[in-house]
Scaffold this motif. Structure first.
Motif, PDB file in Angstrom:
ATOM      1  N   VAL A  91       0.878  -1.172   0.000  1.00 42.96           N
ATOM      2  CA  VAL A  91       0.000   0.000   0.000  1.00 42.96           C
ATOM      3  C   VAL A  91       0.909   1.214   0.000  1.00 42.96           C
ATOM      4  N   GLN A  92       0.619   2.151  -0.896  1.00 41.70           N
ATOM      5  CA  GLN A  92       1.448   3.358  -0.975  1.00 41.70           C
ATOM      6  C   GLN A  92       0.573   4.604  -1.054  1.00 41.70           C
ATOM      7  N   HIS A  93       1.157   5.721  -0.719  1.00 41.75           N
ATOM      8  CA  HIS A  93       0.560   7.062  -0.778  1.00 41.75           C
ATOM      9  C   HIS A  93      -0.448   7.366   0.333  1.00 41.75           C
ATOM     10  N   GLU A  94      -1.509   6.543   0.474  1.00 40.43           N
ATOM     11  CA  GLU A  94      -2.513   6.822   1.497  1.00 40.43           C
ATOM     12  C   GLU A  94      -3.207   5.535   1.937  1.00 40.43           C
ATOM     13  N   ILE A  95      -3.886   5.600   3.064  1.00 39.06           N
ATOM     14  CA  ILE A  95      -4.577   4.435   3.635  1.00 39.06           C
ATOM     15  C   ILE A  95      -5.640   3.922   2.662  1.00 39.06           C
ATOM     16  N   VAL A  96      -5.791   2.597   2.622  1.00 40.04           N
ATOM     17  CA  VAL A  96      -6.853   1.954   1.858  1.00 40.04           C
ATOM     18  C   VAL A  96      -7.830   1.370   2.863  1.00 40.04           C
ATOM     19  N   SER A  97      -9.097   1.768   2.755  1.00 37.34           N
ATOM     20  CA  SER A  97     -10.126   1.300   3.691  1.00 37.34           C
ATOM     21  C   SER A  97     -10.992   0.231   3.058  1.00 37.34           C
ATOM     22  N   GLY A  98     -11.262  -0.822   3.829  1.00 32.29           N
ATOM     23  CA  GLY A  98     -12.193  -1.855   3.378  1.00 32.29           C
ATOM     24  C   GLY A  98     -11.740  -2.605   2.142  1.00 32.29           C
ATOM     25  N   LEU A  99     -10.481  -2.987   2.105  1.00 34.18           N
ATOM     26  CA  LEU A  99      -9.986  -3.750   0.952  1.00 34.18           C
ATOM     27  C   LEU A  99     -10.673  -5.116   0.935  1.00 34.18           C
ATOM     28  N   LYS A 100     -11.153  -5.513  -0.248  1.00 35.57           N
ATOM     29  CA  LYS A 100     -11.895  -6.763  -0.408  1.00 35.57           C
ATOM     30  C   LYS A 100     -11.317  -7.548  -1.572  1.00 35.57           C
ATOM     31  N   PHE A 101     -11.184  -8.869  -1.388  1.00 30.62           N
ATOM     32  CA  PHE A 101     -10.721  -9.779  -2.437  1.00 30.62           C
ATOM     33  C   PHE A 101     -11.919 -10.591  -2.908  1.00 30.62           C
ATOM     34  N   THR A 102     -12.146 -10.613  -4.219  1.00 35.17           N
ATOM     35  CA  THR A 102     -13.225 -11.406  -4.812  1.00 35.17           C
ATOM     36  C   THR A 102     -12.616 -12.364  -5.822  1.00 35.17           C
ATOM     37  N   ASN A 103     -13.045 -13.617  -5.764  1.00 34.80           N
ATOM     38  CA  ASN A 103     -12.556 -14.636  -6.695  1.00 34.80           C
ATOM     39  C   ASN A 103     -13.757 -15.402  -7.238  1.00 34.80           C
ATOM     40  N   LYS A 104     -13.893 -15.428  -8.557  1.00 34.29           N
ATOM     41  CA  LYS A 104     -14.989 -16.146  -9.209  1.00 34.29           C
ATOM     42  C   LYS A 104     -14.377 -17.208 -10.125  1.00 34.29           C
ATOM     43  N   VAL A 105     -14.908 -18.430 -10.055  1.00 28.68           N
ATOM     44  CA  VAL A 105     -14.401 -19.540 -10.867  1.00 28.68           C
ATOM     45  C   VAL A 105     -15.493 -19.964 -11.847  1.00 28.68           C
ATOM     46  N   TYR A 106     -15.082 -20.168 -13.109  1.00 30.01           N
ATOM     47  CA  TYR A 106     -15.999 -20.554 -14.178  1.00 30.01           C
ATOM     48  C   TYR A 106     -15.533 -21.849 -14.830  1.00 30.01           C
ATOM     49  N   LYS A 107     -16.489 -22.716 -15.126  1.00 33.07           N
ATOM     50  CA  LYS A 107     -16.216 -23.940 -15.882  1.00 33.07           C
ATOM     51  C   LYS A 107     -17.211 -23.966 -17.032  1.00 33.07           C
ATOM     52  N   ALA A 108     -16.699 -24.098 -18.236  1.00 29.94           N
ATOM     53  CA  ALA A 108     -17.536 -24.088 -19.444  1.00 29.94           C
ATOM     54  C   ALA A 108     -18.437 -22.849 -19.479  1.00 29.94           C
ATOM     55  N   GLY A 109     -17.900 -21.713 -19.027  1.00 33.92           N
ATOM     56  CA  GLY A 109     -18.631 -20.448 -19.079  1.00 33.92           C
ATOM     57  C   GLY A 109     -19.651 -20.242 -17.972  1.00 33.92           C
ATOM     58  N   ILE A 110     -19.825 -21.220 -17.088  1.00 29.87           N
ATOM     59  CA  ILE A 110     -20.796 -21.122 -15.999  1.00 29.87           C
ATOM     60  C   ILE A 110     -20.059 -20.890 -14.687  1.00 29.87           C
ATOM     61  N   ARG A 111     -20.508 -19.900 -13.917  1.00 26.86           N
ATOM     62  CA  ARG A 111     -19.856 -19.642 -12.630  1.00 26.86           C
ATOM     63  C   ARG A 111     -20.171 -20.786 -11.673  1.00 26.86           C
TER      64      ARG A 111
END
Length: 150
Positions: free
Chosen positions: A62-82
């Motif tokens: 993290v640089q310059h300023e505080i980051v609030s509420g950082l969230k990681f999202t990961n979506k997996v798809y097989k044959a185009g379907i989540r």
């Protein structure tokens, strides 16, 4: 101020590591320092053995300023379907020279699905966003589920 004054990004994702409980050869590591690294990620699928235990470990600065509420999202798809979606609230982070490292899931392991329906190629989309609605990085990667590590 912490960070490169010529780099406007507040969050710099530097590495994605697939950590395994028992993979011969150890973990799989991808550098994400440059746009080229991020682009190459989707063209280099890795193998998950059926029923193996794994988790993702992400390193970022993290640089310059505080980051609030950082969230990681990961979506997996097989044959185009989540087939899976995970969201992990990571928290707020102050600028510092040393990278932060987070592991998803935090306290347990993910188990790779098994069976003929699970096997084959998958694509995934990951992103890091914050409470201000800023997406700091979005990237795609690919993997295959197989009966063995090769």
């Amino acid at each position: 101020a912490v960070g490169d004054p010529n780099d406007p990004r507040r969050v710099v994702i530097t590495e994605m590591r697939v950590v395994f409980e028992d993979r011969p050869g150890g973990d799989i590591v991808y550098a994400l320092n440059t746009k080229k690294d991020v682009e190459n990620l989707k063209n280099k699928p890795f193998v998950l053995k059926e029923k193996c235990m794994y988790r993702l470990q992400i390193s970022f600065r993290v640089q310059h300023e505080i980051v609030s509420g950082l969230k990681f999202t990961n979506k997996v798809y097989k044959a185009g379907i989540r087939v899976a979606k995970e969201e992990e609230m990571l928290g707020s982070y102050a600028p510092q020279a040393e990278p932060y490292t987070i592991t998803v899931p935090r306290r347990t392991w993910e188990e790779t699905p098994s069976g003929w329906l699970a096997r084959g190629g998958c694509k995934a989309e990951s992103s890091f966003s914050d409470d201000d609605g800023v997406t700091h990085l979005a990237y795609s990667y690919a993997f295959e589920i197989k009966t063995d590590w090769k």
